[in-house]
Design a protein around this motif. Structure first.
Motif: not given
Lengths: 113, 112
Positions: A97-100, A102, B31-32, B51, B93
């Motif tokens: 999900q791209g928490r780090d 994109y 969210p991040s 994060t 996100t």
């Protein structure tokens, strides 16, 4: 060693034509995306694939069709191009999900005349 | 739904001035948060990220702190250079979503 590469960088075409934009990532990510940036720089997601499965399909005309032959590639095909399709199209990828974050390609500037 | 609101530009500054771009968000869960930068004619680059609450992201002299109590992630730089001229995007996100949602972008121009 480009991480996310998309081709072509520039595309000028006439109304009514069909065109494709290709995208490839070598990061080993399992999720890929197409974003559209309009003339005011606003970014809107169009599609997303996770492991070749379509997971996001925003309100986009059905003239736009994504294709993911494998998880490293996501192409965008556009039928019957219209003037309003002129924009910059960005491909991106992420791990899950791209928490780090994109990673984005450098963009394809599409101009429909 | 999830959304990001950032201050409208354009912003014009002199070299060595202090830069702040405000960003607030609405999201479910945790969210991040990200700041992306787009230099003229180029693609989007990740500038910094956070994060979880109270995390501070930093890169190239830019900083932003994830404030859950005020749902904010303001970008700051103490002394800007001409090379910092770009469009800056705040983004998030959410934990329940694959989508990276962007703010409208803020165009920053730094004059020598």
């Amino acid at each position: 060693d480009t991480a996310v590469s998309q081709t072509p960088k520039y595309l000028v075409t006439q109304m009514g034509n069909d065109k494709s934009i290709k995208c490839e990532q070598n990061l080993g990510h399992d999720t890929m995306y197409w974003y559209k940036q309009d003339s005011k720089k606003f970014l809107k997601i169009m599609f997303s694939y996770n492991n070749k499965e379509l997971i996001i399909n925003e309100t986009v005309p059905n003239r736009f069709s994504p294709k993911s032959p494998d998880k490293a590639h996501l192409n965008l095909h556009i039928n019957s191009l219209e003037l309003g399709d002129s924009a910059v199209y960005f491909c991106a990828s992420s791990q899950q999900q791209g928490r780090d974050g994109y990673t984005f390609g450098s963009g394809t500037r599409l101009t429909v005349v | 739904g999830n959304s990001v609101t950032q201050m409208e530009g354009p912003v014009t500054l002199s070299e060595e001035a202090f830069l702040t771009i405000n960003c607030t968000y609405t999201a479910t869960g945790y969210p991040s948060l990200f700041w992306y930068v787009q230099y003229p004619g180029e693609g989007l680059q990740l500038l910094l990220k956070a994060t979880k609450a109270d995390d501070k992201g930093s890169n190239k002299g830019f900083e932003a702190t994830y404030r859950k109590e005020t749902t904010s992630f303001h970008l700051e730089k103490g002394s800007v250079q001409v090379s910092d001229s770009a469009v800056y995007f705040c983004a998030l996100t959410a934990s329940n979503d694959y989508k990276l949602s962007f703010g409208a972008g803020t165009t920053v121009t730094v004059r020598a």
